[in-house]
Design a protein around this motif. Structure first.
Motif, PDB file in Angstrom:
ATOM      1  N   LEU A  76      53.291  48.765  41.360  1.00 59.03           N
ATOM      2  CA  LEU A  76      52.484  48.061  40.086  1.00 59.03           C
ATOM      3  C   LEU A  76      51.193  48.606  39.843  1.00 59.03           C
ATOM      4  O   LEU A  76      51.011  48.989  38.731  1.00 59.03           O
ATOM      5  CB  LEU A  76      52.396  46.568  40.464  1.00 59.03           C
ATOM      6  CG  LEU A  76      52.022  45.581  39.124  1.00 59.03           C
ATOM      7  CD1 LEU A  76      52.852  45.875  38.024  1.00 59.03           C
ATOM      8  CD2 LEU A  76      51.563  44.401  39.525  1.00 59.03           C
ATOM      9  N   THR A  77      50.530  48.902  41.073  1.00 54.39           N
ATOM     10  CA  THR A  77      49.171  49.540  40.734  1.00 54.39           C
ATOM     11  C   THR A  77      49.075  50.391  41.915  1.00 54.39           C
ATOM     12  O   THR A  77      49.834  50.629  42.872  1.00 54.39           O
ATOM     13  CB  THR A  77      47.967  48.684  40.687  1.00 54.39           C
ATOM     14  OG1 THR A  77      46.759  49.177  40.461  1.00 54.39           O
ATOM     15  CG2 THR A  77      47.962  47.884  41.929  1.00 54.39           C
ATOM     16  N   GLY A  78      48.108  51.286  41.855  1.00 55.10           N
ATOM     17  CA  GLY A  78      47.814  52.438  42.861  1.00 55.10           C
ATOM     18  C   GLY A  78      46.388  53.163  42.796  1.00 55.10           C
ATOM     19  O   GLY A  78      45.742  52.737  41.671  1.00 55.10           O
ATOM     20  N   TYR A  79      46.012  54.217  43.651  1.00 60.82           N
ATOM     21  CA  TYR A  79      45.040  54.647  43.493  1.00 60.82           C
ATOM     22  C   TYR A  79      44.995  55.391  42.135  1.00 60.82           C
ATOM     23  O   TYR A  79      43.706  55.436  41.597  1.00 60.82           O
ATOM     24  CB  TYR A  79      45.231  56.016  44.564  1.00 60.82           C
ATOM     25  CG  TYR A  79      44.091  56.013  45.804  1.00 60.82           C
ATOM     26  CD1 TYR A  79      44.105  54.708  46.562  1.00 60.82           C
ATOM     27  CD2 TYR A  79      43.048  56.930  46.112  1.00 60.82           C
ATOM     28  CE1 TYR A  79      43.143  54.558  47.475  1.00 60.82           C
ATOM     29  CE2 TYR A  79      42.325  56.729  47.287  1.00 60.82           C
ATOM     30  CZ  TYR A  79      42.474  55.636  47.932  1.00 60.82           C
ATOM     31  OH  TYR A  79      41.677  55.219  48.922  1.00 60.82           O
TER      32      TYR A  79
ATOM     33  N   LYS B 296      42.293  46.503  49.019  1.00 61.66           N
ATOM     34  CA  LYS B 296      41.360  47.002  48.362  1.00 61.66           C
ATOM     35  C   LYS B 296      41.593  47.678  46.891  1.00 61.66           C
ATOM     36  O   LYS B 296      40.916  47.155  45.857  1.00 61.66           O
ATOM     37  CB  LYS B 296      40.649  48.126  49.094  1.00 61.66           C
ATOM     38  CG  LYS B 296      39.629  47.919  50.349  1.00 61.66           C
ATOM     39  CD  LYS B 296      38.913  49.137  50.697  1.00 61.66           C
ATOM     40  CE  LYS B 296      39.700  50.143  51.148  1.00 61.66           C
ATOM     41  NZ  LYS B 296      38.613  51.314  51.692  1.00 61.66           N
ATOM     42  N   ILE B 297      42.844  47.930  47.035  1.00 59.50           N
ATOM     43  CA  ILE B 297      43.367  48.742  45.639  1.00 59.50           C
ATOM     44  C   ILE B 297      43.972  47.557  44.800  1.00 59.50           C
ATOM     45  O   ILE B 297      43.578  47.346  43.594  1.00 59.50           O
ATOM     46  CB  ILE B 297      44.536  49.489  45.749  1.00 59.50           C
ATOM     47  CG1 ILE B 297      44.064  50.844  46.473  1.00 59.50           C
ATOM     48  CG2 ILE B 297      45.202  49.822  44.594  1.00 59.50           C
ATOM     49  CD1 ILE B 297      45.419  51.621  46.901  1.00 59.50           C
ATOM     50  N   MET B 298      44.295  46.376  45.508  1.00 56.87           N
ATOM     51  CA  MET B 298      44.607  45.027  44.469  1.00 56.87           C
ATOM     52  C   MET B 298      43.402  44.493  43.836  1.00 56.87           C
ATOM     53  O   MET B 298      43.448  44.183  42.856  1.00 56.87           O
ATOM     54  CB  MET B 298      45.292  43.956  45.530  1.00 56.87           C
ATOM     55  CG  MET B 298      46.413  44.234  46.112  1.00 56.87           C
ATOM     56  SD  MET B 298      47.245  43.006  47.214  1.00 56.87           S
ATOM     57  CE  MET B 298      48.587  43.876  47.978  1.00 56.87           C
ATOM     58  N   PHE B 299      42.373  44.284  44.696  1.00 60.27           N
ATOM     59  CA  PHE B 299      41.090  43.804  44.174  1.00 60.27           C
ATOM     60  C   PHE B 299      40.309  44.708  43.164  1.00 60.27           C
ATOM     61  O   PHE B 299      39.850  44.142  42.176  1.00 60.27           O
ATOM     62  CB  PHE B 299      40.313  43.452  45.113  1.00 60.27           C
ATOM     63  CG  PHE B 299      40.607  42.175  45.757  1.00 60.27           C
ATOM     64  CD1 PHE B 299      40.337  41.007  45.265  1.00 60.27           C
ATOM     65  CD2 PHE B 299      41.199  42.044  47.023  1.00 60.27           C
ATOM     66  CE1 PHE B 299      40.624  39.759  45.785  1.00 60.27           C
ATOM     67  CE2 PHE B 299      41.373  40.891  47.817  1.00 60.27           C
ATOM     68  CZ  PHE B 299      41.060  39.791  47.045  1.00 60.27           C
ATOM     69  N   ALA B 300      40.517  46.189  43.599  1.00 63.19           N
ATOM     70  CA  ALA B 300      39.785  46.960  42.654  1.00 63.19           C
ATOM     71  C   ALA B 300      40.692  47.024  41.247  1.00 63.19           C
ATOM     72  O   ALA B 300      40.141  47.311  40.095  1.00 63.19           O
ATOM     73  CB  ALA B 300      39.959  48.659  43.256  1.00 63.19           C
ATOM     74  N   THR B 301      42.031  46.684  41.192  1.00 57.15           N
ATOM     75  CA  THR B 301      42.763  46.724  40.133  1.00 57.15           C
ATOM     76  C   THR B 301      42.237  45.601  38.948  1.00 57.15           C
ATOM     77  O   THR B 301      42.145  45.872  37.852  1.00 57.15           O
ATOM     78  CB  THR B 301      44.207  46.429  40.360  1.00 57.15           C
ATOM     79  OG1 THR B 301      44.536  47.495  41.141  1.00 57.15           O
ATOM     80  CG2 THR B 301      45.174  46.595  38.837  1.00 57.15           C
ATOM     81  N   ILE B 302      41.616  44.572  39.523  1.00 53.29           N
ATOM     82  CA  ILE B 302      41.111  43.461  38.911  1.00 53.29           C
ATOM     83  C   ILE B 302      40.105  43.721  38.061  1.00 53.29           C
ATOM     84  O   ILE B 302      39.964  43.478  36.741  1.00 53.29           O
ATOM     85  CB  ILE B 302      40.779  42.154  39.742  1.00 53.29           C
ATOM     86  CG1 ILE B 302      42.090  41.683  40.508  1.00 53.29           C
ATOM     87  CG2 ILE B 302      40.093  41.101  39.016  1.00 53.29           C
ATOM     88  CD1 ILE B 302      41.465  40.787  41.436  1.00 53.29           C
ATOM     89  N   LYS B 303      39.215  44.586  38.549  1.00 51.34           N
ATOM     90  CA  LYS B 303      38.199  45.206  37.841  1.00 51.34           C
ATOM     91  C   LYS B 303      38.702  46.257  36.768  1.00 51.34           C
ATOM     92  O   LYS B 303      38.077  46.079  35.642  1.00 51.34           O
ATOM     93  CB  LYS B 303      37.116  45.998  38.828  1.00 51.34           C
ATOM     94  CG  LYS B 303      35.922  46.650  38.006  1.00 51.34           C
ATOM     95  CD  LYS B 303      35.051  47.218  38.992  1.00 51.34           C
ATOM     96  CE  LYS B 303      33.859  48.147  38.322  1.00 51.34           C
ATOM     97  NZ  LYS B 303      32.914  48.919  39.132  1.00 51.34           N
TER      98      LYS B 303
ATOM     99  N   GLN C 235      29.428  42.526  39.411  1.00 57.84           N
ATOM    100  CA  GLN C 235      28.735  41.626  40.140  1.00 57.84           C
ATOM    101  C   GLN C 235      29.502  40.094  39.991  1.00 57.84           C
ATOM    102  O   GLN C 235      29.633  39.363  40.747  1.00 57.84           O
ATOM    103  CB  GLN C 235      27.473  41.287  40.145  1.00 57.84           C
ATOM    104  CG  GLN C 235      26.605  42.522  40.500  1.00 57.84           C
ATOM    105  CD  GLN C 235      25.200  42.590  40.484  1.00 57.84           C
ATOM    106  OE1 GLN C 235      24.768  41.158  40.441  1.00 57.84           O
ATOM    107  NE2 GLN C 235      24.462  43.570  40.644  1.00 57.84           N
ATOM    108  N   PHE C 236      29.942  39.865  38.592  1.00 59.03           N
ATOM    109  CA  PHE C 236      30.433  38.618  38.166  1.00 59.03           C
ATOM    110  C   PHE C 236      31.856  38.455  38.751  1.00 59.03           C
ATOM    111  O   PHE C 236      32.177  37.538  39.354  1.00 59.03           O
ATOM    112  CB  PHE C 236      30.424  38.693  36.777  1.00 59.03           C
ATOM    113  CG  PHE C 236      31.115  37.425  36.127  1.00 59.03           C
ATOM    114  CD1 PHE C 236      30.521  36.236  36.158  1.00 59.03           C
ATOM    115  CD2 PHE C 236      32.496  37.368  35.700  1.00 59.03           C
ATOM    116  CE1 PHE C 236      31.103  34.843  35.864  1.00 59.03           C
ATOM    117  CE2 PHE C 236      33.000  36.128  35.286  1.00 59.03           C
ATOM    118  CZ  PHE C 236      32.195  34.886  35.230  1.00 59.03           C
ATOM    119  N   LEU C 237      32.862  39.358  38.597  1.00 56.40           N
ATOM    120  CA  LEU C 237      33.988  39.337  39.508  1.00 56.40           C
ATOM    121  C   LEU C 237      33.702  39.254  40.840  1.00 56.40           C
ATOM    122  O   LEU C 237      34.585  38.330  41.393  1.00 56.40           O
ATOM    123  CB  LEU C 237      34.716  40.708  39.176  1.00 56.40           C
ATOM    124  CG  LEU C 237      35.235  41.069  37.785  1.00 56.40           C
ATOM    125  CD1 LEU C 237      35.737  42.227  37.743  1.00 56.40           C
ATOM    126  CD2 LEU C 237      36.163  40.195  37.170  1.00 56.40           C
ATOM    127  N   ALA C 238      32.837  39.907  41.370  1.00 56.91           N
ATOM    128  CA  ALA C 238      32.823  39.593  43.033  1.00 56.91           C
ATOM    129  C   ALA C 238      32.292  38.208  43.351  1.00 56.91           C
ATOM    130  O   ALA C 238      32.732  37.741  44.280  1.00 56.91           O
ATOM    131  CB  ALA C 238      31.669  40.580  43.573  1.00 56.91           C
TER     132      ALA C 238
END
Length: 469
Positions: A382-385, A417-424, A76-79
């Protein structure tokens, strides 16, 4: 309490959460920042609301049935904070001016306090009325899944998880599925799994199954009507030219912005690594699309002589004595990966795609998993599933399945979605969990023994000079 009443209470609490977070954003930007922007304050607030709800769904910030405590707070904080930060950076890029960051910090603190209290009170109410499920694992091969189903968020969902081999299941005098809410199928032959699936669907029992490589390849199929038969047309990874053009444009823009914004941190990191002795950068040959080789760049985090015995070993975490003092810090905050922005800008890599593997390690994978080549249909990323949904020690076959999930449905929305999911993921320690001390691989030991080799190196979600992905 009836489930409908419980769901209504949770729904109202979510509305309160969304309202409060949006309200603090509007106060922050209307009171302190709109004077420097040429748009009405309601425009950024509306965009923020959409952005916040999208990120909450992506980070599963309201999944009280699955996560708890720190995970929900982090989600929630990241969002709530990421849209603030993006607005600030957007203004910086457009107007080349620094706004007073103090209101942004105060807003973040207020939101964090609210989120902590929200999670505590709502989850306490949810746990009081929540009734966990009864699960059954049916397997022919059980390694891996058994351990994963004992972690915290799975145990939270079930008051009992029974385990039964497919042979035992077939020989039961009574129906083993009576009273079962959820079934896990792992390695069950197709002729047996079909019967189980039919029964579960007919009796409203949820089923989770581990797909095969063939299953994942079939996902990329498109409908075809030939000779009066329902067919699936299976092709090699062939995204549209528009997708590839926009994806490359995004790579260039984001890598350039990243290099510009993070250049002070990269200069400091390079200086500190250099003080430790040896080169600041580490280069290693990796594979990208169609097995093309390139030199990946990273900040060195291990001693120069980390592989002096000629044997590549995975990092065992903070206790690995090959990691330098500076290396431990930059690995924790992922600064060792920053030079790969230049790989992306050059075109060797993309932001989202399968992580690149070392050629010698890939050759060893092919011996027991020839399908591993299917990852190389797309440019390395750089990132992925696998980095978002897997872990440091994810099995090679599982990692392949993750990457095929991505390859089967190429889209800009998935990339985003993967980019933002990577942040978490960057804030979750388990995502880069190390292997046992002295171990050279995180893969399936049974498969490795078939190779009769001790120098088998596992490709993993987060990389380093000694075998890290």
């Amino acid at each position: 309490m009836r489930k409908s009443a419980q769901n209504f209470i949770i729904f109202i609490s979510e509305i309160v959460n969304i309202w409060f977070i949006t309200f603090t954003f509007s106060v922050c930007w209307f009171r302190y920042y709109t004077y420097s922007m040429s748009v009405p304050w309601i425009v950024p607030c509306g965009i923020f609301l959409i952005f916040y709800i999208s990120l909450i769904r992506l980070y599963e910030g309201f999944r009280l049935d699955r996560y708890h405590g720190k995970t929900l707070i982090l989600s929630q904080f990241l969002a709530s904070f990421i849209p603030h930060l993006l607005y600030y950076l957007l203004y910086l890029v457009l107007y080349f001016d620094f706004l007073n960051i103090f209101p942004l910090i105060i807003t973040a603190i207020v939101n964090y306090i609210f989120i902590v209290f929200w999670v505590y009170f709502v989850q306490k109410k949810y746990n009081k009325d929540y009734h966990p499920k009864h699960g059954l694992i049916i397997y022919s091969k059980s390694k891996g899944l058994m351990n994963r189903l004992t972690n915290d968020y799975i145990k939270r969902d079930f008051y009992a998880i029974e385990k039964m081999s497919i042979s035992t299941f077939k020989n039961q005098p009574k129906n083993p599925l009576n009273g079962i809410d959820v079934v896990f199928l792992y390695g069950v032959p197709e002729n047996s799994s079909i019967d189980i699936l039919q029964y579960c669907i007919s009796n409203n029992i949820t089923v989770y199954t581990i797909p095969t490589v063939n299953d994942m390849v079939m996902l990329s199929g498109s409908e075809a009507n030939l000779v009066h038969l329902p067919l699936l047309k299976i092709n090699r990874y062939q995204p549209s030219n528009i997708y590839l053009f926009v994806k490359r444009a995004v790579d260039i823009i984001l890598s350039l912005l990243g290099i510009i914004i993070l250049s002070p941190f990269m200069i400091i990191t390079a200086f500190l690594v250099k003080l430790d002795g040896g080169p600041a950068l580490y280069k290693q040959t990796r594979l990208t699309k169609d097995e093309k080789e390139f030199e990946i760049l990273k900040f060195r985090s291990m001693r120069v002589d980390a592989e002096k015995d000629g044997v590549a070993r995975l990092s065992t975490g903070d206790k690995d004595d090959r990691i330098t003092k500076v290396g431990k810090i930059i690995r924790k905050i992922r600064f060792d990966e920053l030079p790969q922005l230049f790989n992306i800008l050059k075109g060797d890599m993309t932001i989202v795609g399968p992580r690149p593997e070392r050629p010698e390690i890939a050759d060893q994978y092919y011996e027991f998993l020839p399908e591993f080549r299917l990852r190389l249909q797309a440019k390395a990323g750089l990132t992925g599933y696998a980095q978002v949904y897997g872990q440091y020690n994810t099995e090679p076959e599982d990692k392949l399945l993750f990457d095929l999930m991505y390859i089967s449905h190429p889209s800009l929305w998935n990339d985003l979605k993967i980019m933002f999911a990577t942040i978490k993921v960057l804030f979750i320690k388990d995502s880069t969990e190390g292997i046992a001390e002295g171990q050279t691989t995180a893969g399936d030991t049974g498969k490795i023994n078939k190779l009769e080799t001790t120098n088998f190196i596992k490709d993993i979600s987060k990389g380093e000079e000694c075998g890290r992905g």
